[in-house]
Scaffold this motif. Sequence first.
Motif, short mmCIF file in Angstrom:
data_model
loop_
_atom_site.label_atom_id
_atom_site.label_comp_id
_atom_site.label_asym_id
_atom_site.label_seq_id
_atom_site.Cartn_x
_atom_site.Cartn_y
_atom_site.Cartn_z
N LYS A 54 36.51 40.02 48.37
CA LYS A 54 36.61 41.32 49.03
C LYS A 54 35.38 41.57 49.91
CE LYS A 54 39.38 43.05 45.20
NZ LYS A 54 39.49 44.00 44.07
N LYS B 61 39.29 32.91 51.97
CA LYS B 61 40.75 33.04 51.85
C LYS B 61 41.22 33.35 50.43
CE LYS B 61 41.58 28.90 53.43
NZ LYS B 61 42.23 27.65 53.86
N SER C 172 42.11 35.41 47.39
CA SER C 172 42.58 36.80 47.30
C SER C 172 41.63 37.68 46.49
CB SER C 172 43.98 36.85 46.69
OG SER C 172 43.97 36.29 45.38
N ASN D 94 43.48 36.68 54.26
CA ASN D 94 42.90 37.73 53.43
C ASN D 94 42.21 38.75 54.36
OD1 ASN D 94 41.92 39.11 51.18
ND2 ASN D 94 40.18 37.74 50.89
#
Length: 378
Positions: A139, A134, A136, A165
């Motif tokens: 990726k 979660k 941010s 996310n």
Amino acid sequence: MNNNNLQDLGVKLLCTGLKNLKCKLEILRLRDCDMTDEGCSDVTSALKSNPSHLRELDLSWNNLGNSGVKNLSDLLMNPQFKLEKLHLYGCITEEQSLILTSALKSNPSHLRELDLSRNKLGNTGVKHLCAVLKDSHCKLERLRLRDCDMTDEGCSDVTSALKSNPSHLRELDLSWNNLGNSGVKNLSDLLMNPQFKLEKLHLYGCSITEKQSLILTSALKSNPSHLRELDLSRNKLGNTGVKHLCAVLKDSHCKLERLRLSCCYMTDEGCSDVTSALKSNPSHLRELDLNMNELGDSGVKNLSDLLMNPQFKLEKLHLYDCGITDVSSLTQSLTNSKALQFLKELDLSDNEIGDSKQRLRDELRDSNCVLSVDKDRF
């Protein structure tokens, strides 16, 4: 000196090269090397001396132990260590996973692929991993949590984290976990999110029932354009569950390339629905796995009709143990269509196809298609 120590000695010699500053190794795979915590500690120590080049590390099927996981975690926290792919299949316990995920949380921006499959993470270990998901800065594009002793609680935590996310993940493998009603419901809610652009979804052996499959396929129908690979094998979908899935397959926005429905309690009725759906939207699918379903000769006849469609460019067709006794219609389709220009694999193993076997062999002999019949390959 036992075998494990011998292997650790070999790893120690390798580490001499890894810590050399002239070494710019990007991919290191030490899968199933009988390595223990000592070997893992040597590897991580070497990489600490020369951390900036490695992008992929695979330590799967080694017993890393507490000190091995601790040293690996210390390495992962190094901002100079920009690892993109980490594979730890069958390596760690729930307690060790907490140490590992804490490290990942401190430096999450580089990792793109994480495989923690076949570890007994349980819901607690998965919950701690969700703190990474979660973030941010995370990726992650590929997440594999196959056979991790997760239940509906763990699945709900994963989907909740991904809702926070959603835009990066492209592959999710939750196979061999018992997702339950709430897990399937929360996963379905996530799949409906237009920001969630998942391309590969693996739910092999997740105890998904016919009723749960209806919720799942309804979600897929609402957002079908990104998915390229779907594995629902070893779930009790039945003909009704398969029928609802077909509403996704026939949607013109669906561009699925690989569909696996092995051992889904489907009969010729379900097969008829699948082929009918694919006739409506034939141009994308490249692999179809219907192994271990009771399709019978009528199911094969429907598939044979589909193969006659010049827009259907299937490359792999798996029909292992499907109750087939006659493949003459299939042989005729392959003879009278362009299907053999595309078909590379055809598996008809464990079917009593008798005399029609030889004609099929003859038809495929000069093609590029690999045929599996019984235990022979041609």
